[in-house]
Design a protein around this motif. Structure first.
Motif, PDB file in Angstrom:
ATOM      1  N   ALA A 176       0.823  -1.212   0.000  1.00  0.00           N
ATOM      2  CA  ALA A 176       0.000   0.000   0.000  1.00  0.00           C
ATOM      3  C   ALA A 176       0.854   1.258   0.000  1.00  0.00           C
ATOM      4  CB  ALA A 176      -0.928  -0.003   1.219  1.00  0.00           C
ATOM      5  N   ILE A 177       1.988   1.231   0.697  1.00  0.00           N
ATOM      6  CA  ILE A 177       2.881   2.393   0.748  1.00  0.00           C
ATOM      7  C   ILE A 177       3.437   2.697  -0.638  1.00  0.00           C
ATOM      8  CG2 ILE A 177       5.141   3.172   1.594  1.00  0.00           C
ATOM      9  CD1 ILE A 177       4.440   1.630   4.234  1.00  0.00           C
ATOM     10  N   VAL A 178       3.845   1.654  -1.353  1.00  0.00           N
ATOM     11  CA  VAL A 178       4.427   1.845  -2.687  1.00  0.00           C
ATOM     12  C   VAL A 178       3.363   2.204  -3.714  1.00  0.00           C
ATOM     13  CG1 VAL A 178       5.625   0.672  -4.572  1.00  0.00           C
ATOM     14  CG2 VAL A 178       6.442   0.411  -2.226  1.00  0.00           C
ATOM     15  N   GLU A 179       2.192   1.588  -3.615  1.00  0.00           N
ATOM     16  CA  GLU A 179       1.153   1.816  -4.611  1.00  0.00           C
ATOM     17  C   GLU A 179       0.405   3.131  -4.425  1.00  0.00           C
ATOM     18  OE1 GLU A 179      -0.177  -2.792  -5.735  1.00  0.00           O
ATOM     19  OE2 GLU A 179      -1.478  -1.522  -4.492  1.00  0.00           O
ATOM     20  N   ALA A 180       0.536   3.785  -3.275  1.00  0.00           N
ATOM     21  CA  ALA A 180      -0.255   4.984  -2.963  1.00  0.00           C
ATOM     22  C   ALA A 180      -0.066   6.067  -4.023  1.00  0.00           C
ATOM     23  CB  ALA A 180       0.127   5.521  -1.594  1.00  0.00           C
ATOM     24  N   LEU A 190      -2.693   6.095   3.126  1.00  0.00           N
ATOM     25  CA  LEU A 190      -1.253   6.053   3.387  1.00  0.00           C
ATOM     26  C   LEU A 190      -0.987   6.129   4.886  1.00  0.00           C
ATOM     27  CD1 LEU A 190       1.444   5.820   1.954  1.00  0.00           C
ATOM     28  CD2 LEU A 190       1.505   8.308   1.754  1.00  0.00           C
ATOM     29  N   GLN A 191      -1.722   6.966   5.596  1.00  0.00           N
ATOM     30  CA  GLN A 191      -1.591   7.029   7.054  1.00  0.00           C
ATOM     31  C   GLN A 191      -1.873   5.672   7.676  1.00  0.00           C
ATOM     32  OE1 GLN A 191      -3.458  10.424   9.162  1.00  0.00           O
ATOM     33  NE2 GLN A 191      -3.866  11.258   7.132  1.00  0.00           N
ATOM     34  N   GLU A 192      -2.919   5.016   7.198  1.00  0.00           N
ATOM     35  CA  GLU A 192      -3.282   3.705   7.736  1.00  0.00           C
ATOM     36  C   GLU A 192      -2.171   2.692   7.499  1.00  0.00           C
ATOM     37  OE1 GLU A 192      -6.752   0.258   7.244  1.00  0.00           O
ATOM     38  OE2 GLU A 192      -6.898   2.142   6.125  1.00  0.00           O
ATOM     39  N   ALA A 193      -1.539   2.740   6.315  1.00  0.00           N
ATOM     40  CA  ALA A 193      -0.452   1.810   6.007  1.00  0.00           C
ATOM     41  C   ALA A 193       0.739   2.033   6.935  1.00  0.00           C
ATOM     42  CB  ALA A 193      -0.033   1.961   4.550  1.00  0.00           C
ATOM     43  N   PHE A 194       1.104   3.292   7.172  1.00  0.00           N
ATOM     44  CA  PHE A 194       2.228   3.565   8.064  1.00  0.00           C
ATOM     45  C   PHE A 194       1.883   3.208   9.510  1.00  0.00           C
ATOM     46  CE2 PHE A 194       3.766   6.667   4.708  1.00  0.00           C
ATOM     47  CZ  PHE A 194       4.899   5.931   4.391  1.00  0.00           C
ATOM     48  N   THR A 195       0.628   3.374   9.892  1.00  0.00           N
ATOM     49  CA  THR A 195       0.217   2.988  11.240  1.00  0.00           C
ATOM     50  C   THR A 195       0.340   1.480  11.429  1.00  0.00           C
ATOM     51  OG1 THR A 195      -1.294   4.862  11.431  1.00  0.00           O
ATOM     52  CG2 THR A 195      -1.683   2.996  12.901  1.00  0.00           C
ATOM     53  N   LYS A 196      -0.096   0.707  10.437  1.00  0.00           N
ATOM     54  CA  LYS A 196       0.052  -0.750  10.498  1.00  0.00           C
ATOM     55  C   LYS A 196       1.528  -1.128  10.574  1.00  0.00           C
ATOM     56  CE  LYS A 196      -4.156  -2.140   7.994  1.00  0.00           C
ATOM     57  NZ  LYS A 196      -4.665  -2.782   6.747  1.00  0.00           N
ATOM     58  N   ALA A 197       2.347  -0.432   9.794  1.00  0.00           N
ATOM     59  CA  ALA A 197       3.784  -0.707   9.811  1.00  0.00           C
ATOM     60  C   ALA A 197       4.350  -0.464  11.207  1.00  0.00           C
ATOM     61  CB  ALA A 197       4.500   0.165   8.785  1.00  0.00           C
TER      62      ALA A 197
END
Length: 514
Positions: A176-180, A190-197
């Motif tokens: 998700a980070i790369v595809e955003a 993108l916020q959600e992806a970094f939060t999961k990370a």
């Protein structure tokens, strides 16, 4: 919910809350403790010093074994020309997490190539090719005299390559980070992806999380120097690897050898300033790529910019499905940035863009594959890059500020501004590290700093300021494009050879033609 996971999620939430309430810091680098560096500082005279002599290392300090076949396999058919033999070893270093100072251990992978008696350590970017492979590739492009004077020793810095790796970001978040899409008007996905990370890295790494940074990597180099049995550390820092070497110099100023910084990060800018500088430099690099296309007669020709932006619009309407990642506007942007950084891959990048126009996204997604999937027992590059970046700075920028910058930079820097603005969301959910001022380096021998005119990773102006911050920084400026001048510019490579081998310091401000 298990107690450990519950406690870890609470830590993430509290850290994010503290980051937002405190506001962004302007400290670009953090440090913890001194480990004897302060006493060394007091013993070192201020101002420039002589270039240290070359010293032979102890052959018995580490256990080396042949890894030529394995290394050539890892290099995917692009092994250096010539008859190079590679040997690998493993160094056990102190973990030294912030909550367990001086305790724990981890393994650091090493590779050596060359026949010289003096060690020359190679350290690379955290989110890039591991240092062991970087050393192997440098062996192909450095003059023979360098390899007969030195033995290159590539280091897979903490969390990268075949060292005890960091692989904590969930696959879905990594993708998700790369595809955003940089053009997305909101940043919620993108916020959600970094939060999961962040959540998974806190849980998975536990004590190791805070120990993956440039400060402790510099201490690893000191343990390596001791294992090699030499009084001074000679080294090449590529990109962010230069930060490790300058941190080493500040911590251990009496042990500085001959250092070359090839694309040094700016020590004066905060995260926002660095991001905008990279957006500008990336645009300049793409303009140079377009000119190169015209000169080579590549299919994109003088229309590279317009065709790239048209491709992004087409992918916005109809992404190209792939095995590990889809080719979206975000994936294409990341792929182009990876390709721009490596000047030798520009023809391959042009072919990949043309193929994507025709509906084949595999050639572009190949550029981002190392960021996303395991390769040759090395974890995805993205994970260690994120963790190291967020441990190297106390800056946490609120999403609403990022959204404002995204709108502004999209207008000011059309090709890459929005991408680099949204990248500022990366560290928001991560725990804020303990911050201690890095000791000021007041005395040192000359340090050679190479810059590239259009470097999308470490812009040239930042390298110049890095040199100015050193007691005796010397700049050689290559007027070419790409990340790093060694092996790309004959002039810059020769200057590095003369400095490393013969202790000949070039005139600062020397300009090398493109």
């Amino acid at each position: 919910m298990p107690r450990r996971r519950h406690a870890a999620l609470i830590l993430v939430a509290l850290s994010a809350l503290a980051a937002c309430s405190a506001g962004p810091s302007t400290r670009p680098v953090i440090a913890v403790r001194g480990d004897g560096a302060e006493s060394a500082q007091a013993a070192v005279p201020s101002g420039p010093r002589e270039v240290p002599p070359l010293e032979d290392f102890e052959q018995g300090g580490l256990t080396w074994s042949s890894c030529t076949e394995e290394t050539e396999s890892r290099m995917a058919g692009t092994a250096p020309a010539g008859d190079h033999e590679y040997e690998c070893a493993r160094l056990t270093v102190r973990l030294d997490a912030s909550n367990r100072p001086g305790r724990g251990s981890l393994g650091v992978a090493l590779l050596r190539v060359g026949t010289g008696g003096t060690p020359l350590v190679v350290v690379g970017d955290a989110e890039g090719e591991p240092g062991t492979l970087k050393a192997a590739r440098l062996a192909a492009v450095l003059p023979a005299e360098v390899l007969s004077t030195f033995t290159l020793i590539g280091v897979d810095r903490r969390g990268t390559g075949q060292s005890d790796g960091v692989q904590c970001v969930p696959n879905s978040a990594r993708t998700a980070i790369v595809e955003a899409d940089p053009a997305d008007p909101t940043s919620e996905d993108l916020q959600e992806a970094f939060t999961k990370a962040s959540q998974e890295c806190v849980i998975d790494l536990e004590n190791r999380l805070t120990a993956v940074d440039s400060w402790r990597t510099a201490a690893d180099l000191e343990q390596l120097r001791e294992a090699l049995g030499v009084p001074h550390l000679n080294g090449i820092g590529v990109g962010e690897g230069s930060r490790v070497l300058t941190t080493y110099a500040s911590r251990y100023p009496d042990r500085i050898g001959r250092l070359v910084l090839d694309g040094a990060p700016d020590p004066t800018l905060d995260a926002q300033g660095v991001a905008e500088a990279r957006a500008v430099a990336a645009g300049e690099a793409f303009a140079a790529f377009e000119k190169d296309c015209v000169l080579r007669g590549c299919p994109l020709g003088a229309t590279a910019t317009s065709r790239f932006t048209a491709l992004l619009e087409a992918l916005r309407d109809a992404p190209l499905r792939g095995e590990d990642v889809d080719l979206t506007p975000g994936t294409a942007t990341v792929a182009v940035l990876v390709g721009l950084a490596d000047r030798s891959r520009w023809p391959q990048l042009a072919d990949a863009l043309v193929a994507a126009e025709g509906g084949d996204g595999s050639k572009l997604t190949a550029f981002v594959a190392p960021l996303l999937v395991d390769q040759d027992d090395s974890p995805p590059w993205l994970d260690a890059g994120i963790v190291t970046t967020c441990n190297d700075t106390t800056t946490r920028i609120p999403p609403e500020r990022v959204n404002s910058l995204t709108a502004d930079w999209r207008e000011k820097h059309p090709l890459f501004g929005a991408y680099f603005a949204r990248k500022l969301l990366t560290c928001g959910p991560f725990p804020v590290p303990q911050a201690v001022q890095v000791p000021k380096l007041v005395g040192a021998p000359p340090v050679l700093v190479l810059t590239s005119a259009a470097d999308p990773v470490t812009p040239a102006a930042g390298g110049e300021r890095a040199a100015q911050a050193l007691p005796a920084g010397v700049v050689v400026a290559w007027q070419g494009s790409g990340h790093g001048a060694l092996g790309q510019s004959v002039c810059a490579t020769t200057a590095a050879q003369e400095f490393l081998v013969n202790a000949k310091v070039p005139v600062s401000g020397t300009v090398c033609p493109p």
